[in-house]
Design a protein around this motif. Sequence first.
Motif, mmCIF file in Angstrom:
data_model
loop_
_atom_site.group_PDB
_atom_site.id
_atom_site.type_symbol
_atom_site.label_atom_id
_atom_site.label_comp_id
_atom_site.label_asym_id
_atom_site.label_seq_id
_atom_site.Cartn_x
_atom_site.Cartn_y
_atom_site.Cartn_z
ATOM 1 N N PHE A 189 0.855 -1.181 0.000
ATOM 2 C CA PHE A 189 0.000 0.000 0.000
ATOM 3 C C PHE A 189 0.886 1.224 0.000
ATOM 4 O O PHE A 189 2.110 1.117 -0.010
ATOM 5 C CB PHE A 189 -0.993 0.000 1.178
ATOM 6 N N ILE A 228 -6.483 -2.095 4.551
ATOM 7 C CA ILE A 228 -5.600 -1.778 3.420
ATOM 8 C C ILE A 228 -6.397 -1.794 2.122
ATOM 9 O O ILE A 228 -6.256 -0.898 1.280
ATOM 10 C CB ILE A 228 -4.394 -2.741 3.367
ATOM 11 N N PHE A 247 -1.040 5.353 6.739
ATOM 12 C CA PHE A 247 -1.547 5.531 5.375
ATOM 13 C C PHE A 247 -1.262 6.933 4.872
ATOM 14 O O PHE A 247 -0.853 7.149 3.766
ATOM 15 C CB PHE A 247 -3.060 5.300 5.324
#
Length: 145
Positions: free
Chosen positions: A86, A106, A143
């Motif tokens: 990711f 994810i 993230f």
Amino acid sequence: MQEQGISHLSPALKTWRDLSEEDRDLRIRALLTISAMRKGASLTKAAKEQGITSKQAAAHLGKYVHKKKGRWIATHTDKIERGRWFYSDGERISVIINDSRDASLISKYLNAVRWALKSGDESILQSFKGVKVTDVDGGMHCFRN
């Protein structure tokens, strides 16, 4: 009594790093099988759709599938190691995780990235700001900051 090495373990108990390329492929297919089972598919049908046997799927899913009244049932979550990639802080990274909830997160993030790129609306990614996943070595990956 002679101690058995890791090669004698059930595939479900092996770490991602200890799997052969063939076993990694089988594990990925088994994980797709359990995902379909969680959506209502039978083990046999889901495994067949992934090109593996129900025996192979069960071996790679271990205790996360069990028979109840003659039907295979999947647990709601699992702790099976898997490799995923990711974007973290703008870079594509690969990690090994062992939590189906992190794998699902994810996937949701990657779908949001896809929609953000398609629409040009970066606000789609706002809900992932500061959200982190933990890899099997304890490393935290954000993230988006």
